[in-house]
Design an enzyme around this catalytic site. Structure first.
Site: not given
Ligand code: NOJ
Length: 561
Positions: A21, A23, A25, A29, A98, A198, A255, A327-328
């Site tokens: 990150d 910035n 928040d 990013d 992606d 995907d 995928e 990430h899955d």
């Protein structure tokens, strides 16, 4: 440019929301990724796959795209992305984006128009059907649970294989296909390395068999039955390739859980894609119906068989994509190792087992430092819609809430989506914000990049060595082109294989257990140690003594059988 440049590449997967990150928040990013490019260059990777950063309401963390041409505000600006592509390029790193074209967000302007006006041309960009007997058109269950149909008017329903905020696109419509190709070429013209694609095996739907036998307590049937790898999909996939990837010589990784009989079409010499992700050992811990709360009792022999089978079948046809995590998936250490056995040796053994296989390795952020699953305090801590659905289904099936929480959590996709652990500073160095979008794993003071960079024997430095090995002059060709050959071992808890090419031979040995073992080594050949995760190699006569979770790689210098 060499035609199959991606064969020798090592890919790193970045989940932008959790990488860095910039910035404050609490959300990662694109500028954050740019700031970490030197780290990635130093790691030695060639390709960086970034999960979706397009405009999105974030129902499924960016896999629900509302505008294919622009970056979501939470990740930065379109210019940031151009800079990322340029800055990565300067460091010899190509970007893979992606590509999500099985569905859009329900907030995409096409879908809004389609919903508002059934007579609009956009209605034919999606799949609308009439309901039956006051209910949905059929009994298909979406990937994220519940009916795959959502009501959009009196008796009008639309199909969504994933969440109801992800309506499926209608690939039968040539106009839609043209829009997709235009968008893909727009991105490829910016100089991308290619795409990770995907859910692509779902683009052809089969409505001939309307209702299937239920396969769950909810009376529904998994949507994959009607939409995965359906006859006719090859027409769409060839056209997709010819109109986009082929003219750009792009790297494409699909995928797609492809049945063996179709593998040739997907990854053969003139296949639709450069490679596909295979699920056979990534999903070894769950049933094919995808219910996490019914874990399988897999054994090491199952893992070995599936891994070897996948290697052998893939090499007969073409090229494969290797991965332990994404990430899955939950973290690989928690999936593949017994609970009490996660340590430096077992972690590096898994790394070696994976990195010496034939194919292009994809390292998921944090895997290279040995990040592990997170223990959440309650269901409220989870963000992932699939985790919430699995929890609910487990409860509905009669499980106690404690047990459902445990089982949904063990497999939760949020395990791998927690912020990257860069240092022992606030929020693991991921963000200066008060709180982060998903909790940081409490083990960050021990497991983080900064401390591992300082430790010569760290998991991170082991990964670096493995990456270098794949690129080194001496072993590069054997580890790229070399045939995969299973090695028989007396002790079944050893996973060993050879990589054999005209230029030589490497034997990779993994003692996948928490005790010492031994293996006979052919005495007539001469072998050089490339590495052991214990440092020295131990032998006794013609036996190699393997310590608990030892990984050993040998190079045959003469006459090995
Ligand atoms: C596969 C992606 O990897 C996953 O994160 C997403 O939820 C589904 N496809 C739907 O796009």
């Amino acid at each position: 440019m060499e035609k199959k440049w991606w064969k020798n590449a090592v890919v790193y997967q970045c989940y932008p929301k959790s990488f860095q990150d910039s910035n404050e928040d609490g959300i990662g990013d694109i500028q954050g990724i740019i700031e970490r490019l030197d780290y990635l260059q130093d790691l030695g990777i060639d390709v960086l796959w970034i999960c979706p950063v397009y405009q999105s309401p974030m129902d499924d963390n960016g896999y629900d795209i509302s505008d294919y041409y622009h970056v979501d505000e939470s990740f930065g600006t379109d210019e940031d992305l151009d800079r990322l592509i340029g800055e990565a390029g300067k460091r010899g790193i190509r970007i893979l984006m992606d590509l999500v074209v099985n569905h859009t967000s329900d907030e995409h302007v096409w879908f809004r128009e389609a919903l508002q006006d059934p007579g609009s041309e956009y209605a034919d960009y999606y799949i609308f059907k009439e309901g039956v007997d006051g209910g949905p058109p059929n009994n298909w269950r979406s990937h994220f649970g519940g009916s795959a149909w959502e009501k959009a008017g009196d008796n009008r329903y639309y199909l969504h294989a994933f969440s109801k905020k992800q309506p499926d696109l209608n690939w039968e419509n040539p106009k839609l296909r043209e829009e997709i190709y235009k968008m893909i070429n727009y991105w490829l013209d910016k100089g991308l390395g290619g795409f990770r694609i995907d859910a692509i095996s779902n683009i052809k739907k089969n409505f001939q068999a309307v209702t299937f036998e239920p396969d769950g307590e909810d009376g529904m049937c998994f949507v994959g039955k009607g939409i995965a790898n359906q006859a006719g999909i090859e027409v769409f996939l060839s056209e997709l390739k010819e109109r986009t990837f082929q003219p750009h010589n792009s790297m494409t990784v699909a995928e797609a859980n492809v049945p063996e009989e179709l593998l040739d079409h997907f990854i053969g010499e003139n296949g639709f894609f450069s490679m596909v992700f295979d699920f056979s050992y990534a999903d070894i811990d769950i049933p094919q119906t995808g219910e996490w709360y019914k874990p399988t009792n897999w054994t090491l022999q199952d893992l070995k068989r599936n891994m070897f089978h996948s290697q052998l079948e893939t090499q007969k046809r073409g090229w494969g994509a290797l991965y332990l995590e994404n990430h899955d998936q939950p973290r690989s250490l928690n999936k593949y190792l017994p609970e009490g056995d996660i340590n430096q040796y077992s972690t590096t053994m898994l790394a070696s087992l994976f990195m010496l296989l034939r194919g292009t390795p994809f390292i998921y952020q944090g895997q290279e430092i040995g990040m592990s699953n997170i223990l959440m305090d309650s269901m409220d801590d989870y963000n992932d819609p699939a985790t919430k659905d699995q929890y609910q289904r487990a409860v509905n099936s009669g499980m106690s809430s404690e047990q459902a929480f445990e089982l949904a959590g063990r497999r939760s996709r949020d395990n791998s989506r927690t912020p990257m652990q860069w240092s022992d500073e606030k929020n693991a160095g991921f963000s200066g914000a008060e709180s982060t979008w998903l909790k940081v794993n409490k083990n960050y003071p021990e497991i983080n990049v900064a401390s591992e960079l300082k430790n010569e024997d760290s998991v991170l430095n082991f990964y670096k060595k493995l990456i270098q090995l794949r690129k080194s002059g001496k072993y590069k060709n054997i580890l790229t082109e070399g045939t995969f050959v299973p090695e028989e071992t007396e002790d079944q808890n050893i996973i060993a294989y050879r990589r054999v090419s005209a230029e030589g031979e490497i034997l990779a040995i993994h003692n996948y257990q928490n005790k010492e073992s031994k293996m006979v080594l052919d005495g007539s050949g001469s072998w050089d140690k490339i590495f052991s995760n214990y440092g020295e190699m131990r032998t006794e006569g013609n036996h190699i003594i393997l310590r608990a979770y030892e990984a050993l790689a040998l190079h045959c210098t003469d006459n090995c059988k």
